[in-house]
Design a protein around this motif. Structure first.
Motif, PDB file in Angstrom:
ATOM      1  N   ARG A  61      -3.620   5.213  -6.086  1.00 19.83           N
ATOM      2  CA  ARG A  61      -4.533   5.544  -5.053  1.00 19.83           C
ATOM      3  C   ARG A  61      -4.860   7.146  -5.269  1.00 19.83           C
ATOM      4  O   ARG A  61      -4.046   7.677  -5.415  1.00 19.83           O
ATOM      5  N   GLN A  89       2.353   1.887  -3.290  1.00 16.16           N
ATOM      6  CA  GLN A  89       1.226   2.158  -4.244  1.00 16.16           C
ATOM      7  C   GLN A  89       1.103   3.693  -4.421  1.00 16.16           C
ATOM      8  O   GLN A  89       0.823   4.657  -5.346  1.00 16.16           O
ATOM      9  N   ARG A  90       0.868   4.202  -2.786  1.00 13.79           N
ATOM     10  CA  ARG A  90       0.669   5.698  -2.581  1.00 13.79           C
ATOM     11  C   ARG A  90       1.788   6.520  -2.994  1.00 13.79           C
ATOM     12  O   ARG A  90       1.609   7.563  -3.710  1.00 13.79           O
ATOM     13  N   LEU A 100       0.904  -1.243  -0.122  1.00 11.73           N
ATOM     14  CA  LEU A 100      -0.090  -0.052   0.059  1.00 11.73           C
ATOM     15  C   LEU A 100       1.026   1.288  -0.074  1.00 11.73           C
ATOM     16  O   LEU A 100       0.586   2.413  -0.770  1.00 11.73           O
ATOM     17  N   THR A 148       1.714   7.084  -6.756  1.00 11.91           N
ATOM     18  CA  THR A 148       0.602   7.766  -7.109  1.00 11.91           C
ATOM     19  C   THR A 148       0.794   9.273  -6.789  1.00 11.91           C
ATOM     20  O   THR A 148       0.746  10.108  -7.649  1.00 11.91           O
ATOM     21  N   ASP A 181      -5.963   9.191  -3.210  1.00  9.36           N
ATOM     22  CA  ASP A 181      -5.583   9.592  -2.031  1.00  9.36           C
ATOM     23  C   ASP A 181      -4.189   9.006  -1.626  1.00  9.36           C
ATOM     24  O   ASP A 181      -4.231   8.157  -1.001  1.00  9.36           O
ATOM     25  N   ARG A 239      -1.679  -0.271  -8.960  1.00  7.32           N
ATOM     26  CA  ARG A 239      -2.866   0.589  -9.037  1.00  7.32           C
ATOM     27  C   ARG A 239      -2.579   2.072  -8.208  1.00  7.32           C
ATOM     28  O   ARG A 239      -1.794   2.267  -7.657  1.00  7.32           O
TER      29      ARG A 239
END
Length: 520
Positions: free
Chosen positions: A215, A76-77, A73, A80, A217, A213
């Motif tokens: 995110r 991913q962030r 996670l 992004t 936010d 993917r």
């Protein structure tokens, strides 16, 4: 990874040769193309490039160790956040293209400036592609996957090689007045190569099992902490880009072909660095970050010392070859097609001067990874600022003391002084932070490698002297024969002296390259 990097660099080098033959080494068109294609790399490095090694990899490594999902996670962030930043940056850079061209090439004619602005607006979207590719590669690296990021630039180069060959096949001009079709072929084709590189790395990340993917936010990854670390990284990268801009500006005042001579010699200079040092550093940094996170400073010192010594035994003979054979290397590689003989000569002299820079630059970049692993971006930035200051001053002195046509030759000499200064400062800081840096072993290895390189230089020099009456070294065939003979003689002298001096690092490399064969 070194094999993949070598293949990618060879393809990148073929790309340089094809573009030089198609656009004309020493022409205003090639200078214009090169400056425009430099901008996305410069802007990307200014904002994100430096953060990959100094911030992103250590943060991803710590998240992988501490987060229950292995840092998925978090990664991913972070990806992004980088997409958001670079998308906005790309739009700003496109709008500021005229200012960027004026900054890097004040010596351009009006036609060159206008064409460079058009080129740059096609090239600047590469900033986003490079950023996504680099972040995906960092995620792969901390998970132990190094191959795909090392192979990806090969895809980029193959596409641009095809573009260069197609441009030559359709009879593209070597002037700054281009037909619309030829302009689009060069501009869109070059950017397509970077896009393909990004797609390959992201595909490899997905194949490795990572859920790719974005995110919406990106909060929750310590953006404030990243900002605190990044502020110093930004200072570091700004300082580096100021040095690059100063060197490019100096090269632009060196006359027709000066920028191309500087950039192509710089590209040749970076081939051994990328194949050896970057491979070592890429594999080393996640491990150093783990050691630092666990407080295992002894292992940090051991890793840094081994990396410096391993790179040294390879870089020293290559640096010697640059110094002795720079003009011949340039003749073999570039004296064909639409190339200017005068520019080829200058390029060879610049490459010879770069031989002074290779060893201190490599050792400096490796030791900087020690500061990155410790997340000491402040000290790294301050040292980089000193390096940039010394380098900019050196470029200014070269412009003041040398004739216009020789200014570009003084640039790598300025680099050598700057990176030697940075290497010394980084070593002193690391010694204070870590208690010691294995100094005695490093000094002993440097002395032995210098002696072995000197032996190789003598053997290479004798080969050049013996062939001088029989071949014309200024002609392509003569330069090839002389270069190959001197290379083999120098390698034999270096390896023989290394064996007599018991260079353990050289023995380990040879045993790794030739498993099952007794090489020592």
């Amino acid at each position: 990874m070194a094999i993949a990097t070598l293949a990618s660099r060879i393809a990148g080098f073929v790309r340089i040769l094809v573009l030089a033959a198609a656009l004309g080494l020493g022409t205003r068109l090639l200078d214009t193309y090169n400056i425009a294609n430099t901008l996305p790399n410069a802007v990307y490095e200014l904002i994100v490039g430096g953060t990959m090694a100094s911030i992103v990899v250590p943060l991803l490594t710590r998240a992988a160790l501490r987060e229950p999902d292995g840092g998925v996670l978090y990664a991913q962030r972070l990806l992004t956040l980088i997409v958001y930043i670079l998308s906005a940056l790309t739009l700003v850079a496109i709008a500021a293209a005229p200012l960027l061209i004026d900054l890097y090439a004040p010596g351009f004619t009006t036609d060159q400036r206008e064409l460079a602005i058009v080129f740059s607006r096609y090239f600047l979207p590469q900033i986003l592609f490079y950023g996504i590719s680099a972040t995906a590669a960092a995620v792969l690296n901390i998970r132990g996957h190094f191959g795909a990021p090392a192979w990806a630039p090969l895809c980029n180069s193959v596409i641009v090689i095809a573009v260069g060959l197609a441009y030559a096949a359709v009879g593209g001009s070597t002037t700054t007045t281009l037909e619309t079709g030829h302009l689009l072929l060069l501009s869109l084709g070059t950017t397509a190569g970077v896009l393909a590189q990004m797609v390959l790395v992201v595909w490899a990340l997905r194949r490795a099992g990572f859920p790719v993917r974005l995110r919406l936010d990106p909060r929750g990854i310590g953006i404030r902490r990243i900002g605190e670390l990044g502020a110093w990284v930004l200072l570091s990268v700004v300082a580096t880009q100021i040095l690059v801009a100063a060197a490019t500006r100096a090269a632009s005042w060196s006359g027709l072909g000066g920028i191309t001579a500087y950039q192509y010699a710089n590209a040749i200079f970076h081939v051994p660095f990328a194949v050896v040092a970057v491979s070592v550093m890429t594999a080393m940094l996640p491990r150093l970050s783990q050691y630092a996170a666990r407080g295992e400073q002894q292992r940090v010192v051991t890793g840094l010392s081994r990396a410096v010594r391993t790179a040294l035994v390879v870089m020293a003979p290559i640096a010697t070859a640059f110094i002795l054979l720079g003009p011949r290397i340039a003749t073999v590689l570039f004296d064909h097609g639409n190339s200017s003989a005068a520019t080829v000569r200058v390029l060879g002299l610049v490459l010879a001067a770069y031989g002074l820079t290779l060893v201190p630059f490599t050792s400096y970049m490796i030791l900087q990874r020690g500061l990155y692993a410790l997340q000491d971006t402040r000290t790294s930035a301050l040292i980089t600022a000193v390096v940039a200051g010394v380098g900019v001053a050196g470029c200014a002195v070269a412009g003041w003391l040398l004739q216009p046509g020789d200014i570009v030759i003084g640039i790598p000499v300025a680099y050598a002084v700057a990176y030697t200064t940075g290497l010394s400062l980084t070593a002193v800081v690391l010694r204070r932070r870590l208690g010691y840096i294995d100094g005695k072993r490093l000094i002993r290895t440097h002395i032995r490698v210098f002696a072995a390189a000197l032996s190789g230089a003598v053997c290479a020099g004798l080969a050049v002297w013996a062939l001088a009456p029989a071949v014309d070294a200024s002609a392509w065939a003569g330069a090839l024969v002389t270069g190959v003979a001197a290379g083999f003689a120098g390698a034999a002298g270096y390896l023989g002296a290394g064996r007599l001096l018991r260079l353990a690092e050289l023995r380990h490399l040879l045993n790794a390259a030739l498993p099952g064969v007794r090489t020592w």
